[in-house]
Design a protein around this motif. Sequence first.
Motif, PDB file in Angstrom:
ATOM      1  N   ASN A 196       0.821  -1.213   0.000  1.00 33.00           N
ATOM      2  CA  ASN A 196       0.000   0.000   0.000  1.00 33.00           C
ATOM      3  C   ASN A 196       0.853   1.262   0.000  1.00 33.00           C
ATOM      4  O   ASN A 196       0.437   2.312   0.492  1.00 33.00           O
ATOM      5  CB  ASN A 196      -0.956  -0.011   1.202  1.00 33.00           C
ATOM      6  N   THR A 197       2.042   1.133  -0.558  1.00 35.18           N
ATOM      7  CA  THR A 197       2.951   2.266  -0.737  1.00 35.18           C
ATOM      8  C   THR A 197       3.301   2.386  -2.212  1.00 35.18           C
ATOM      9  O   THR A 197       3.493   1.379  -2.887  1.00 35.18           O
ATOM     10  CB  THR A 197       4.238   2.061   0.082  1.00 35.18           C
ATOM     11  N   HIS A 198       3.360   3.622  -2.722  1.00 34.01           N
ATOM     12  CA  HIS A 198       3.734   3.810  -4.126  1.00 34.01           C
ATOM     13  C   HIS A 198       5.119   3.233  -4.395  1.00 34.01           C
ATOM     14  O   HIS A 198       6.013   3.296  -3.551  1.00 34.01           O
ATOM     15  CB  HIS A 198       3.726   5.296  -4.489  1.00 34.01           C
ATOM     16  N   LEU A 199       5.291   2.684  -5.597  1.00 34.55           N
ATOM     17  CA  LEU A 199       6.558   2.045  -5.957  1.00 34.55           C
ATOM     18  C   LEU A 199       7.652   3.082  -6.215  1.00 34.55           C
ATOM     19  O   LEU A 199       7.421   4.073  -6.914  1.00 34.55           O
ATOM     20  CB  LEU A 199       6.371   1.194  -7.216  1.00 34.55           C
ATOM     21  N   PRO A 200       8.853   2.852  -5.687  1.00 34.88           N
ATOM     22  CA  PRO A 200       9.984   3.727  -6.024  1.00 34.88           C
ATOM     23  C   PRO A 200      10.346   3.574  -7.499  1.00 34.88           C
ATOM     24  O   PRO A 200      10.270   2.482  -8.057  1.00 34.88           O
ATOM     25  CB  PRO A 200      11.114   3.204  -5.128  1.00 34.88           C
ATOM     26  N   PHE A 201      10.736   4.684  -8.108  1.00 36.57           N
ATOM     27  CA  PHE A 201      11.187   4.680  -9.505  1.00 36.57           C
ATOM     28  C   PHE A 201      12.697   4.882  -9.494  1.00 36.57           C
ATOM     29  O   PHE A 201      13.194   5.888  -9.004  1.00 36.57           O
ATOM     30  CB  PHE A 201      10.496   5.785 -10.293  1.00 36.57           C
TER      31      PHE A 201
END
Length: 331
Positions: free
Chosen positions: A305-310
């Motif tokens: 439930n955390t945005h993915l690192p780019f």
Amino acid sequence: MDPLTQGLVGATAAQSGAKKDQLRPATFTGAVSAMIADLDYYIHIPSDPLFNIEIHRQFSHSFIFIPVGALIASFVLWWFLKRYLSFKELYFYSILGYATAGLLDTFTSYGTQLLWPFLDTRFAWNLISVIDPVVTVGLLLLIGLGIYKKEKQYAWFAGGWLIFFLLFGWFQHQRATASVKNLAESRGHQIEELVVKPTIANQRVWRANYIANDIIYADAIRTGLISGIKIYEGQSAPQINIEEDFSDFEGTLMYNDLLRFKRLSENFLVRHPDYPEVIGDARYSMLPTRLTPLWGVKTDTTKTNTHLPFLYFRDASDEVRKEFLRMLLGR
């Protein structure tokens, strides 16, 4: 394209429509207006790394935004150029310059949403590299001559210079595409998806990626004029299927981000060979024969439930440079 070339093309458009006594301020206006479109690069949501990738070349590069973008440029430039141009004239030159931004980027890779908000398709014609010093230097010389001599005929020469390279790129692209199709046929592959694009700073060596039977292939095609076509066969890797491989996480933020990245990457998804948790864009690598992605998203099934690192992965080692030079020179 790179900001300098973007500005030079905007300057070309404005210069070509300028009155002789307004040629210099018109050139400056066109250059700045064209570069303003790329300020979308600085729009970020810190908690959502993919947002910046999605917003770049979106609304600011669309046809419908040209009058608005030109108006913004006019307000910015008014305080510097009001002694030389009326606001109406300033807006006219701003429109000429700003209108080139989205269209020019469409001739490169990555994709530009020209028809936003009516269509979210990213158009990428892959005819010229985002950085091409030969094109840039030619434009710089011709625009510089136009400014020095106050003759807008040089703007027409600059436009012709750019058109020549775009037509040459189209010709080379067609040759490279035909070659990779023949290569796939010789391997007994039925191509499902295909992307052919120029490598950095040239129109000789082309990167070809295609998908066949859930495998992604990477090959380099050198399109010489006298020496003909030379193929450098490259790597292959299994294509990542988000819907199948991450079905257990459907509905989570991680899963939705993976679908967003899939769309941005046109479904050319592979795992990074050195970092299995990273899913990368197979269309971009330091070498056209490799499938080590230049960028990708890092998955963590414990933080769904955390945005993915780019993340970015650049390797400009001597080995990589020598290998690329070898292909560029046809060795």
